[in-house]
Every structure is written in C-alpha cells, then in structure tokens.
Design a protein around this motif. Structure first.
Motif, mmCIF file in Angstrom:
data_model
loop_
_atom_site.group_PDB
_atom_site.id
_atom_site.type_symbol
_atom_site.label_atom_id
_atom_site.label_comp_id
_atom_site.label_asym_id
_atom_site.label_seq_id
_atom_site.Cartn_x
_atom_site.Cartn_y
_atom_site.Cartn_z
ATOM 1 N N PHE A 24 90.133 63.753 72.711
ATOM 2 C CA PHE A 24 90.835 64.473 71.647
ATOM 3 C C PHE A 24 92.181 64.985 72.158
ATOM 4 C CE2 PHE A 24 91.856 68.292 69.249
ATOM 5 C CZ PHE A 24 91.609 67.911 67.941
ATOM 6 N N ALA A 25 92.157 65.667 73.308
ATOM 7 C CA ALA A 25 93.383 66.242 73.866
ATOM 8 C C ALA A 25 94.404 65.154 74.202
ATOM 9 C CB ALA A 25 93.062 67.069 75.106
ATOM 10 N N ARG A 26 93.917 64.086 74.826
ATOM 11 C CA ARG A 26 94.799 62.975 75.208
ATOM 12 C C ARG A 26 95.470 62.384 73.965
ATOM 13 N NH1 ARG A 26 91.085 60.864 78.302
ATOM 14 N NH2 ARG A 26 90.301 59.523 76.662
ATOM 15 N N GLY A 27 94.676 62.082 72.969
ATOM 16 C CA GLY A 27 95.192 61.455 71.752
ATOM 17 C C GLY A 27 96.142 62.348 70.981
ATOM 18 N N LYS A 28 95.764 63.588 70.787
ATOM 19 C CA LYS A 28 96.614 64.498 70.004
ATOM 20 C C LYS A 28 97.933 64.778 70.719
ATOM 21 C CE LYS A 28 93.734 64.967 66.637
ATOM 22 N NZ LYS A 28 93.925 64.181 65.432
ATOM 23 N N HIS A 29 97.898 64.840 72.046
ATOM 24 C CA HIS A 29 99.145 65.086 72.769
ATOM 25 C C HIS A 29 100.030 63.845 72.762
ATOM 26 C CE1 HIS A 29 102.044 66.677 75.511
ATOM 27 N NE2 HIS A 29 101.890 65.644 76.301
ATOM 28 N N ARG A 30 99.462 62.699 73.090
ATOM 29 C CA ARG A 30 100.282 61.493 73.238
ATOM 30 C C ARG A 30 100.696 60.883 71.907
ATOM 31 N NH1 ARG A 30 96.820 59.507 78.305
ATOM 32 N NH2 ARG A 30 97.807 60.900 79.808
ATOM 33 N N ILE A 31 99.847 60.968 70.902
ATOM 34 C CA ILE A 31 100.163 60.316 69.627
ATOM 35 C C ILE A 31 100.813 61.281 68.642
ATOM 36 C CG2 ILE A 31 99.168 59.120 67.626
ATOM 37 C CD1 ILE A 31 97.019 58.076 69.721
ATOM 38 N N LYS A 32 100.195 62.452 68.452
ATOM 39 C CA LYS A 32 100.737 63.408 67.482
ATOM 40 C C LYS A 32 101.684 64.423 68.101
ATOM 41 C CE LYS A 32 97.485 63.155 63.768
ATOM 42 N NZ LYS A 32 96.878 63.911 62.703
ATOM 43 N N LYS A 33 101.823 64.370 69.425
ATOM 44 C CA LYS A 33 102.744 65.253 70.151
ATOM 45 C C LYS A 33 102.401 66.736 69.966
ATOM 46 C CE LYS A 33 105.958 61.750 70.827
ATOM 47 N NZ LYS A 33 104.997 60.810 71.340
ATOM 48 N N TRP A 34 101.111 67.055 69.969
ATOM 49 C CA TRP A 34 100.679 68.446 69.846
ATOM 50 C C TRP A 34 100.839 69.160 71.172
ATOM 51 C CZ3 TRP A 34 95.386 68.713 66.857
ATOM 52 C CH2 TRP A 34 95.596 68.359 65.519
ATOM 53 N N GLY A 35 101.075 70.464 71.101
ATOM 54 C CA GLY A 35 101.143 71.310 72.284
ATOM 55 C C GLY A 35 99.765 71.842 72.647
ATOM 56 N N LYS A 36 99.690 72.503 73.791
ATOM 57 C CA LYS A 36 98.413 73.011 74.306
ATOM 58 C C LYS A 36 97.757 74.009 73.365
ATOM 59 C CE LYS A 36 99.504 72.448 79.197
ATOM 60 N NZ LYS A 36 99.813 73.128 80.454
ATOM 61 N N LEU A 37 98.541 74.896 72.761
ATOM 62 C CA LEU A 37 97.962 75.930 71.904
ATOM 63 C C LEU A 37 97.229 75.323 70.708
ATOM 64 C CD1 LEU A 37 100.897 78.520 71.898
ATOM 65 C CD2 LEU A 37 98.821 78.546 73.287
ATOM 66 N N ARG A 38 97.823 74.318 70.086
ATOM 67 C CA ARG A 38 97.192 73.686 68.917
ATOM 68 C C ARG A 38 95.945 72.916 69.350
ATOM 69 N NH1 ARG A 38 99.543 70.684 63.877
ATOM 70 N NH2 ARG A 38 97.574 70.332 62.788
ATOM 71 N N ILE A 39 96.021 72.232 70.471
ATOM 72 C CA ILE A 39 94.862 71.483 70.972
ATOM 73 C C ILE A 39 93.710 72.439 71.262
ATOM 74 C CG2 ILE A 39 93.979 70.104 72.904
ATOM 75 C CD1 ILE A 39 96.824 68.801 73.019
ATOM 76 N N VAL A 40 93.998 73.543 71.956
ATOM 77 C CA VAL A 40 92.963 74.527 72.279
ATOM 78 C C VAL A 40 92.347 75.100 71.009
ATOM 79 C CG1 VAL A 40 92.572 76.830 73.268
ATOM 80 C CG2 VAL A 40 93.865 75.124 74.555
ATOM 81 N N ASN A 41 93.181 75.466 70.044
ATOM 82 C CA ASN A 41 92.657 76.037 68.798
ATOM 83 C C ASN A 41 91.792 75.048 68.033
ATOM 84 O OD1 ASN A 41 93.766 78.578 69.167
ATOM 85 N ND2 ASN A 41 95.675 78.060 68.122
ATOM 86 N N GLU A 42 92.208 73.798 67.973
ATOM 87 C CA GLU A 42 91.418 72.781 67.266
ATOM 88 C C GLU A 42 90.081 72.540 67.965
ATOM 89 O OE1 GLU A 42 91.990 71.192 64.349
ATOM 90 O OE2 GLU A 42 93.917 72.158 64.019
ATOM 91 N N LEU A 43 90.087 72.535 69.299
ATOM 92 C CA LEU A 43 88.827 72.347 70.032
ATOM 93 C C LEU A 43 87.905 73.552 69.848
ATOM 94 C CD1 LEU A 43 90.124 70.628 73.292
ATOM 95 C CD2 LEU A 43 88.721 69.587 71.515
ATOM 96 N N LYS A 44 88.473 74.765 69.869
ATOM 97 C CA LYS A 44 87.661 75.969 69.629
ATOM 98 C C LYS A 44 87.052 75.920 68.236
ATOM 99 C CE LYS A 44 89.917 79.399 72.593
ATOM 100 N NZ LYS A 44 90.843 80.552 72.597
ATOM 101 N N PHE A 45 87.842 75.488 67.261
ATOM 102 C CA PHE A 45 87.372 75.371 65.883
ATOM 103 C C PHE A 45 86.173 74.423 65.784
ATOM 104 C CE2 PHE A 45 87.652 73.055 61.786
ATOM 105 C CZ PHE A 45 87.402 74.122 60.923
ATOM 106 N N ARG A 46 86.140 73.415 66.639
ATOM 107 C CA ARG A 46 85.031 72.457 66.649
ATOM 108 C C ARG A 46 83.867 72.918 67.522
ATOM 109 N NH1 ARG A 46 89.458 69.764 65.248
ATOM 110 N NH2 ARG A 46 89.306 67.807 64.101
ATOM 111 N N GLY A 47 83.962 74.124 68.063
ATOM 112 C CA GLY A 47 82.854 74.688 68.835
ATOM 113 C C GLY A 47 82.735 74.143 70.249
#
Length: 159
Positions: free
Chosen positions: A67-90
């Motif tokens: 998830f982190a790899r894909g969202k960063h490399r493809i959607k260019k998300w930053g760490k804060l958004r990745i962390v929040n999305e992963l927390k949201f998924r438990g």
C-alpha cells in the motif's frame, strides 16, 4: 421488491476469498467486510480469515508495505496521508513503521520536490498569496509535512 441473497458454503466462500486476496493485497478489515456482505456468520468469518492467514493469502505487513509503496510511487502521497490511511484500515503501528521503510528518504524528497515544482508551475494565479495558498493546500492534502511544504513554498516564491 424483495432482494434475493446468495448464500455460500464455507468452502465456496473460502475459494472466493482466496481469489479476492490473490489478485490484490488486502487488509483484514476488507476481507471481513467482504465476508459480511456475503452474509457469512461470525464463526465462519473467523475460520475463513484464519485459513487465509495460515495459507499466506492474507498478510497485514505485506499489505501495508505494498500500500505504502504504491500510494507513494503512483499517487505521490506523503507519509502523513499514508499513515492516516493505514490507521483508518486498522493496521498496527509496527506494520505502519515497516511500510514507511519501503521508500528511502532520498526517494521521498525527490518525489516531493518534483511534485512541488510541477504543482507550482501549473497553478495559474497572478496573486502570489492565493498561489501560495493553493500550492500549500494541495501538498497538505497529499500528506506531506508542513515544514517541507512551507520551506519549498518560500524557495519557489522567492525565485
């Protein structure tokens, strides 16, 4: 009108979920939600999830890393958004920390600077304050750290 529910045996549901997990990484919450949509009873859900974990169809650490790899490399998300999305998924803190190691600091900063430069050049706003606001808002939504954003904003607006 009455809706017809399709009912699945545990074997059928297991096969269906094996396929569901095999073509894309999934987190536990997505699998449980899918089983609930299939109207499976809680005991069946538990046994199917255990089966998927034991047979390596379901792995939260692998999901978080992917998830982190894909969202960063493809959607260019930053760490804060990745962390929040992963927390949201438990996802656990351990797995989130592991996922953030999927990209180096250099790669992260390079992506940030490339995205920032592209964004700055694409904003067609004559008022400098409005342009800065649009720029900062965009990068904050992408999940980048505010200190990085404001530093870059000041560099670009000084040019």
């Amino acid at each position: 009108m009455q809706q017809k529910h399709q009912y699945f045996s545990i074997d059928d549901a297991t096969k269906k979920l094996e396929y569901y997990c095999s073509y894309q990484e999934r987190c536990h919450a997505e699998v449980v939600q899918k089983l609930q949509q299939m109207h499976m009873i809680p005991q069946a859900i538990d046994s199917i999830v255990v089966h998927l974990i034991e047979n390596n169809f379901l792995n939260e650490e692998r999901f978080a890393r992917s998830f982190a790899r894909g969202k960063h490399r493809i959607k260019k998300w930053g760490k804060l958004r990745i962390v929040n999305e992963l927390k949201f998924r438990g996802i656990s803190k351990y797995n989130i920390d592991s996922a953030l190691k999927e990209f180096t600091t250099e790669e992260y900063l390079e992506t940030f600077h490339t995205l920032a430069d592209t964004t700055w050049n694409s904003i067609k706003e004559s008022n400098l304050l409005k342009k800065k606001k649009k720029f900062c808002d965009f990068l904050i939504r992408k999940g980048y750290e505010s200190n990085l954003i404001f530093e870059k904003c000041n560099d670009l607006s000084a040019e």
